[in-house]
Scaffold this active site. Structure first.
Site, short mmCIF file in Angstrom:
data_model
loop_
_atom_site.label_atom_id
_atom_site.label_comp_id
_atom_site.label_asym_id
_atom_site.label_seq_id
_atom_site.Cartn_x
_atom_site.Cartn_y
_atom_site.Cartn_z
N HIS A 1 8.81 -16.78 9.86
CA HIS A 1 9.00 -15.83 10.96
C HIS A 1 9.29 -14.42 10.45
O HIS A 1 9.86 -13.62 11.20
CB HIS A 1 10.12 -16.31 11.89
CG HIS A 1 9.82 -17.63 12.54
ND1 HIS A 1 8.87 -17.75 13.52
CD2 HIS A 1 10.32 -18.86 12.33
CE1 HIS A 1 8.80 -19.02 13.91
NE2 HIS A 1 9.68 -19.71 13.18
N TRP B 1 42.42 2.39 -3.06
CA TRP B 1 41.06 2.13 -2.60
C TRP B 1 40.78 3.18 -1.53
O TRP B 1 41.39 3.19 -0.47
CB TRP B 1 40.94 0.72 -2.01
CG TRP B 1 39.55 0.36 -1.59
CD1 TRP B 1 38.56 -0.12 -2.40
CD2 TRP B 1 38.99 0.43 -0.27
NE1 TRP B 1 37.42 -0.35 -1.66
CE2 TRP B 1 37.66 -0.02 -0.35
CE3 TRP B 1 39.49 0.83 0.97
CZ2 TRP B 1 36.81 -0.08 0.76
CZ3 TRP B 1 38.66 0.77 2.08
CH2 TRP B 1 37.33 0.32 1.96
N GLU C 1 26.78 -17.47 1.21
CA GLU C 1 27.88 -17.21 0.29
C GLU C 1 27.37 -16.92 -1.12
O GLU C 1 27.88 -16.02 -1.81
CB GLU C 1 28.84 -18.41 0.28
CG GLU C 1 29.97 -18.33 -0.74
CD GLU C 1 30.89 -17.15 -0.55
OE1 GLU C 1 31.69 -16.88 -1.48
OE2 GLU C 1 30.84 -16.47 0.50
N ARG D 1 43.55 -4.67 -5.83
CA ARG D 1 43.63 -4.19 -4.45
C ARG D 1 43.04 -2.79 -4.29
O ARG D 1 42.93 -2.28 -3.17
CB ARG D 1 45.09 -4.18 -3.97
CG ARG D 1 45.74 -5.53 -3.93
CD ARG D 1 47.16 -5.44 -3.42
NE ARG D 1 47.19 -5.11 -2.00
CZ ARG D 1 47.34 -5.98 -1.02
NH1 ARG D 1 47.46 -7.27 -1.31
NH2 ARG D 1 47.36 -5.60 0.23
N ASN E 1 49.49 2.21 2.25
CA ASN E 1 48.36 1.28 2.33
C ASN E 1 48.01 1.16 3.81
O ASN E 1 48.86 0.78 4.62
CB ASN E 1 48.76 -0.08 1.76
CG ASN E 1 47.68 -1.13 1.92
OD1 ASN E 1 46.53 -0.82 2.20
ND2 ASN E 1 48.06 -2.39 1.75
N GLY E 2 46.78 1.51 4.19
CA GLY E 2 46.39 1.47 5.60
C GLY E 2 45.65 2.73 5.99
O GLY E 2 45.21 3.51 5.14
N GLU F 1 28.03 -8.93 -4.71
CA GLU F 1 29.35 -8.37 -4.99
C GLU F 1 29.55 -8.01 -6.45
O GLU F 1 30.12 -6.96 -6.76
CB GLU F 1 30.44 -9.37 -4.57
CG GLU F 1 30.65 -9.48 -3.07
CD GLU F 1 31.71 -10.51 -2.74
OE1 GLU F 1 32.60 -10.20 -1.93
OE2 GLU F 1 31.65 -11.64 -3.27
N CYS G 1 44.66 -1.26 -1.45
CA CYS G 1 45.66 -0.39 -2.07
C CYS G 1 46.85 -1.21 -2.51
O CYS G 1 47.30 -2.11 -1.82
CB CYS G 1 46.11 0.75 -1.15
SG CYS G 1 44.81 1.89 -0.66
N LYS H 1 40.40 -6.41 -2.97
CA LYS H 1 40.81 -7.67 -2.36
C LYS H 1 41.83 -7.40 -1.24
O LYS H 1 42.46 -6.36 -1.20
CB LYS H 1 41.44 -8.58 -3.41
CG LYS H 1 41.35 -10.06 -3.06
CD LYS H 1 41.75 -10.90 -4.25
CE LYS H 1 41.55 -12.38 -3.98
NZ LYS H 1 40.13 -12.76 -3.96
N LYS I 1 28.00 -13.49 -3.25
CA LYS I 1 28.59 -13.46 -4.59
C LYS I 1 27.72 -12.64 -5.55
O LYS I 1 28.22 -11.84 -6.34
CB LYS I 1 28.75 -14.88 -5.14
CG LYS I 1 29.92 -15.63 -4.58
CD LYS I 1 31.23 -15.07 -5.06
CE LYS I 1 32.34 -15.38 -4.08
NZ LYS I 1 32.32 -14.58 -2.86
#
Length: 605
Positions: A505, A75, A482, A27, A101-102, A489, A2, A600, A486
């Site tokens: 396995h 968000w 990673e 954000r 925000n939170g 995402e 946010c 983010k 990517k």
């Protein structure tokens, strides 16, 4: 998560707030809103909209003037994206406006109590609870109204509050979510990130948890949530406004990938000690005797930072010969871990505000542990909470997915591993070898980036896959993790990463022509083992894209990267896979800088 931005002064506020929201949209970007007033205005004027900031801007009427305002880009946590659930939230009398925000953990309990008292809620959000609590307070001052509300709230917040009866001020408060004040000439700003402020001022004050502030056009003061005055000294932001611009690139991600040679040069600059084949890391606050007393290293991070920590653990174990491992901070803090006084804990976060990492740091500090931070943002919460640490100096990163910060974080871990190794048993010759390898990195990264056109062709060829497998062994496994992340995402292609040794396995059951495998194949002592894994995949008609130091016969395609020291090769092998993910997503028409459902700086659990 946010984005919050606010302003009080003499300028027309709406354009300033919209500009700030655009800079903070990474954000959160499912809805946005703005509320304004002025000393001469009668009450508050608000506009909200589901969607992007541009959708909000399209709704703002021509006559929408004011000199004080707060705005928000969301968000979603409580309640689906909608006009009603957008922030700011107003009370029924349109006197109190709150952006948040939170997460309010006890929102359901507080909501039930308020509804029992006759309060009617307009939205599904937890934030609206705060609005009603402030509006119903009988305190005379706005600061006291906000303090009373915060006393009964449990959870995390970065908030900004306006009141129609107190149009000369904005009240802000922080607990777990960032709040930054911008100090101007007879004007004040507030935001959840300096990105929204940098066009107007480079003088900032970052609030601590449990701290509040009153902003007026010509003054500000800070104090605790209990009312005790605090001392706030403005600091100068290192970066300029141009650092947050796209710089001629089509996306922020492409810009940030291309900046990596310079970014790596920055993290190395001034830190290498040629005389003793080591490095200077003055911010560690860890002398040689203390370093030799470390018996174990535990690295904590989330997402990309966790993957960087995995490579960091390998570097520390290999160069310093200290047992080291990495763990998701979000898991660590809930499993009641044994905190050993001889263990060095390292918290990794690009923003320095990642809530799960910050909470783990605070718990470790409570138990007497020594904690270092590896972060990008100077003065961030983790940087302030930690006993010392290393700044990675990647520069501002705006794209939601991390690229240059990941690379710089791994380089920072290489510096830390070299530093600890030379204090312990790493030879001068090996120290010199690693330093020479580090010095090669910027030029080698540039060489990889020059091959972007070929990587783009490969990405377009593989973009039709419904799912992909990524494999690597030992040092290559975190690179595979990673790279898989990517791709997920930004392209939304399902991808999984496995240690190459684990194929037989279970994961081999998935191999078929429709499931391509990306294999990390460094030219090291495990080369033949990795080639054996390629044989297993080809025997089952699997397609293979290898990232290697030379062409791989069993691979359908190979991206060849320059060779460095074995310990540093993972840094380079991840770069082409950032471009691979980028061009795959581009070929699929994805919104690369703002992938769906993500944001983010994750400041909520």
């Amino acid at each position: 998560m946010c984005g919050i931005v606010g302003y009080i002064g003499k300028r027309d506020v709406a354009p300033l707030l919209l500009e700030g929201l655009q800079r903070l949209e990474y954000r959160g970007y499912d809805s946005a809103g703005i509320v304004i007033t002025s000393p001469k205005a009668a009450g508050l004027k608000m506009v909200k909209a589901k969607g992007r900031v541009r959708d909000l801007e399209a709704r703002i009427p021509k006559r929408f003037a004011g000199t004080t305002g707060i705005a928000h880009t969301r968000w979603a946590t409580h309640g689906a994206p909608s006009d009603i659930n957008s922030h700011p939230h107003l009370d029924p009398e349109n006197k109190v406006a709150v952006v948040h925000n939170g997460i309010v953990d006890n929102a359901a309990e507080l909501r039930a109590k308020l509804e029992a008292d006759g309060v009617v809620f307009a939205s599904e959000t937890d934030t609206e609870v705060l609005t009603h609590l402030i509006a119903r307070s009988q305190a005379e001052k706005l600061e006291e109204k906000v303090r009373e509300a915060l006393k009964v709230v449990e959870g995390t917040y970065g908030i900004a509050v306006m009141h129609a009866d107190f149009s000369d001020r904005i009240i802000v408060a922080r607990n777990g979510s960032p709040v930054v004040l911008g100090i101007g000439e007879k004007e004040m700003f507030v935001a959840s990130d300096v990105a929204a402020l940098i066009s107007h001022t480079r003088q900032v004050v970052t609030l601590d948890d449990g701290e509040m502030a009153t902003l007026k056009a010509d003054d500000f003061r800070t104090y605790t949530t209990s009312g005790t005055r605090t001392t706030a000294t403005p600091e100068t932001v290192e970066w300029e406004a141009a650092s947050y611009d796209m710089g001629g690139h089509d996306t922020y991600m492409h810009k940030e990938v291309s900046e990596q040679p310079d970014a790596v040069d920055r993290v190395l600059r001034g830190r290498i000690d040629e005389k003793f084949s080591t490095v200077h890391l003055g911010g560690l606050n860890l002398d040689a005797r203390e370093a030799r007393g470390i018996r174990r290293v535990k690295i904590l991070g989330c997402g990309t930072s966790y993957h960087a920590g995995m490579i960091g653990a390998s570097l520390i174990e290999g160069l310093a010969r200290i047992p080291a491992d990495a763990e998701p901070a979000s898991e660590f803090r809930y499993r009641n871990p044994v905190v050993d006084p001889d263990t060095l804990y390292i918290a990794v976060s690009q923003s320095g505000e990642t809530y799960d990492v910050l909470a783990a740091v605070q718990e470790l500090k409570r138990k007497g542990a020594r904690v270092l931070g590896v972060v990008n943002v100077v003065g961030s919460a983790i940087a302030r909470e930690a006993d010392g640490g290393v700044y990675v100096h990647a520069g501002p990163e705006v794209c939601v997915v991390s690229t240059k910060c990941f690379t710089n974080t791994v380089v920072a871990f290489a510096l830390l591993a070299l530093h600890l190794g030379r204090i312990r048993d790493l030879s001068v010759a090996d120290g010199k070898r690693i330093i020479e390898g580090l010095r090669k990195l910027p030029a080698q990264i540039s060489e990889i980036l020059e091959g972007e056109a070929e990587i783009k062709k490969l990405a377009e060829e593989y973009a039709g896959a419904k799912s992909m497998m990524f494999i690597g062994r030992v040092r290559g496994y975190p690179v595979a993790l990673e790279a898989s992340l990517k791709l997920k995402e930004i392209s939304y292609i399902h991808a999984e990463a496995y240690p190459a040794s684990e194929l037989k396995h279970g994961p081999l059951a998935l191999i078929e022509p429709a499931l391509p495998t990306v294999a990390i194949v460094p030219d090291d002592d495990l080369l033949e083992k990795n080639r054996a894994a390629l044989e297993e995949i080809k025997a089952r008609s699997g397609r293979i894209l290898a990232v290697a130091h030379r062409e791989q016969e069993k691979a359908d395609h190979t991206i060849v990267v320059p060779k460095n020291e074995n310990e540093l090769d993972p840094i380079l092998m991840g770069i082409p896979l950032q471009l691979f993910a980028y061009h795959t997503a581009l070929a699929m028409g994805r919104d690369i800088d703002k992938p769906r459902n993500l944001a983010k700086s994750v400041t909520v659990e």
